[in-house]
Scaffold this active site. Structure first.
Site: not given
Length: 687
Positions: A390, A468-469, A493
């Site tokens: 992340e 992701h993103e 989510e």
């Protein structure tokens, strides 16, 4: 587009001159300078130049115009625009008819059959710049791109925006999410008349009043800004590029090519999904042997964070502890699940990391996690850990550690990494060599380079990437098969903490919108049907199973807590059995935002799997099993909504039944509100 004579006509009328005085100013009709048709003649493209030398293209389908003349060209930040004053300097054509094999995917083999037209446009005056436009016309779609040749009069292109248009002829409706907003792609889909479209991401799905379905998207987005689509007037749509903090949205040195602008045409929603247009417009596999890319299912230290019962940050509620990771490894090993995702394993999660990930260290686990020990323990159980990187949107910080972080993961035997870019769109942090801090969009040119750098560097270490993103999928998994999945829409989510949650028709919408671009790490399988604070998820249990078939990904998560699967053994049995890699896919029925039924064949066997999802209305789906082999018995294990299933009250009732079926038989599948059905078709002996 309005010509000079058209503007002069309007001016004369404005000052009161009679219409009778205007015949000499009649419009010069556009001249068709080139044409190309698809192999079977279903689609045809014509290229025109009007009286002022403006280029445009138009598309006909079965003889009727579906895309009216739509302009082509560019705006620059440091040079006159390329829009008018062109002449045709040359043209050429060719035909390609081939098949190629995917190393993994929804289909094993892909047919690639198109007719290509290349036109060279040259300005008649000024710098006399040249521009090629290349059209590839398939029986189900059209792709075109610009190619800037090497020329002294245009060595560096600083593109302010494109002038590309898509002028849809017939009245239509559209399913779309807004572009240029803070949450990137993660919005509930709008369903509006096409004439009320705002500024949208692609894929953009359209249905016209005669039933024609159109999907606008792009292919091979490399070193370029992502394309948004903005309605200009009526049903005339214009491409616009994702912004850049440096002014020019794209800066490239000639020669170079743009991404392909794509249009798929079909008689049904399912026909859109069956197209291979974007995959075919990408370059072949650039990585060589990719047998190390392993499609698999995985569990994770993840859902509990979204429920609020655990945290990414260290402390009393920290989820990524040695004991909790070991529990997930044991569950995966006991149930034949290949991977375990662990989020929050590394330092940097304490404090405010959203949009500020400069404290993340991708080589240093938290003190309460024996990361290396758990990697070894997982291997001893026949399971692998899936890493998580992340960035919090601090992309330059991540790039400064990228090589070392990937080396560290490789050293631990981690074969796949889920990356994350959690920050508002337009707020990605880019740090220049002189220390200047700039802010980027997730789909700008700088970020398109970044995502691909991560993928190519990971490939050198035999690591797969699940973004992701992300930047949207444009078929680059063909060229880089270790780019196995992405997020890029509202996933599961939002059913944990979302307000609102994903609506009951969300998945039936995704099937013919987001899923047209490629694999989606939606993270299905929440068998508890409850989110944060025991809130109800708009789904039945049977629908959770169906999602493994309808929403494709070569990496599928069992998103729920391990203890919840113990309560629903029938559901777990299907989830354990359903493959993640397929040799064939059929869309049996579907209407955007209402229902969708898919059948897929196991790549490593003869079994088929079927998934059907609905919306907030009870439905009865009747499907014909004409895709099965003739003369063979199949055992159908049917998981369908029980008589009292209803997501508003209780989505858990599920009927499980077994029967023998053959090619041509029909199945009747009742779908409750928010419901679905899943079927395992086990191939037996022929007779």
């Amino acid at each position: 587009m309005v010509s000079l004579t058209g503007r002069l006509r309007a001016l004369l009328m404005a000052v009161g001159l009679a219409q009778a005085s205007l015949p000499a100013l009649a419009e010069t009709p556009a001249k068709v300078v080139a044409t190309v048709a698809s192999p079977a003649g279903n689609l045809a493209v014509r290229v025109e130049l009007d009286g002022e030398g403006r280029p445009a293209y138009a598309v006909t389908r079965r003889g009727a115009e579906v895309i009216a003349p739509s302009r082509l060209g560019f705006l620059f930040t440091d040079a006159p625009k390329m829009e008018r004053g062109f002449t045709l300097a040359g043209q050429s054509s060719r035909t390609v008819d081939e098949t190629w094999e995917q190393p993994w995917g929804e289909w094993r083999t892909i047919a690639n059959h198109f007719n290509e037209l290349r036109v060279r446009l040259k300005e008649k005056a000024g710098a006399a710049r040249e521009l090629d436009v290349v059209f590839r016309v398939y029986d189900d779609g059209v792709g075109f791109r610009y190619e800037f040749p090497d020329q002294p009069q245009l060595k560096t292109a600083r593109i302010a925006d494109e002038l590309t248009e898509f002028a849809v002829v017939r009245t239509g409706e559209a399913w779309w999410t807004p572009a240029g907003e803070w949450d990137s792609y993660e919005y509930i889909y709008n369903h509006t008349p096409l004439a009320e479209l705002g500024q949208a991401h692609t894929p953009l799905t359209i249905r016209t009043d005669d039933g024609t379905h159109i999907a606008l998207h792009e292919a091979a987005l490399v070193d370029y800004a992502g394309m948004w689509v903005r309605r200009v007037d009526g049903q005339r749509l214009k491409a616009t590029l994702s912004p850049s903090p440096i002014g020019a949205r794209v800066v490239r040195q000639a020669p170079f090519t743009t991404p392909w602008r794509t249009m798929i045409f079909a008689d049904s929603a399912g026909g859109l999904y069956q197209s291979h247009l974007e995959l075919n417009l990408n370059e072949p596999n650039a990585l060589g042997d990719v047998s190390w890319v392993k499609p698999e299912k995985f569990v994770g230290v993840w859902w509990e964070m979204h429920l609020g019962s655990a945290s990414w940050a260290t402390g009393r509620k920290h989820g990524a502890t040695t004991a909790n990771v070991r529990k997930h490894i044991d569950f995966a090993a006991a149930n034949g699940i290949g991977g375990v995702l662990v989020e929050g394993w590394n330092v940097g999660w304490d404090g405010q990391w959203f949009g500020n990930g400069n404290d993340f260290d991708f080589r240093k686990p938290t003190p309460d996690l024996d990361w290396a020990g758990m990697a070894a323990y997982a291997r001893s159980k026949g399971v692998n850990l899936i890493g998580h990187h992340e960035t919090g949107g601090s992309v330059s910080h991540y790039e400064s550690q990228l090589d070392a972080a990937l080396d560290y993961a490789q050293g631990l035997g981690i074969p796949a990494i889920k990356t994350g870019y959690v920050t508002d769109d337009g707020d990605i942090e880019r740090v220049e060599p002189d220390g200047t801090r700039l802010r980027e969009w997730h789909d700008g040119q700088w970020m398109s380079r970044h995502y691909l750098r991560v993928v190519t560097e990971a490939a050198k270490r035999h690591i797969a990437i699940d973004s992701h993103e992300p930047i949207k999928d444009t078929g680059l998994r063909r060229t880089y098969p270790n780019w196995v999945a992405r997020e890029g829409a509202r996933g599961m989510e939002y059913n944990a903490w979302g307000d609102p949650k994903n609506p009951p028709n969300h998945e039936a919408t995704l099937a013919f919108t987001r899923m047209l671009s490629g694999p989606f790490d939606f993270t299905p399988g929440v068998v508890s049907l409850t989110g944060k604070d025991n809130s109800r998820i708009p789904s039945t249990l049977a629908k959770q199973l169906a999602l493994y078939v309808v929403l494709y990904s070569p990496v599928q998560m069992l998103a729920d807590l391990p203890e919840n699967y113990a309560k629903y053994s029938d559901a777990l049995a299907f989830i354990k059995a359903v493959p993640v890699d397929w040799s064939d896919t059929r869309v049996l029925n579907g209407e955007v935002g209402q229902y969708a039924t898919f059948a897929r064949k196991d790549r490593h066997g003869e079994d088929w799997y079927l998934g059907s999802v609905g919306d907030d209305q009870p439905r009865t789906m009747t499907v014909t099993l004409d895709f099965l082999d003739a003369g063979r018995d199949y055992t159908a294990r049917i998981y369908r909504d029980g008589p009292n299933a209803d997501w508003h009250t209780d989505g858990h009732p599920m009927t499980v039944e077994t029967r023998t079926v053959h090619q041509g038989d029909t199945l009747t599948l009742p779908l409750a509100r928010g419901g679905g059905a899943a079927v395992q078709l086990v191939a037996g002996k022929g007779h």
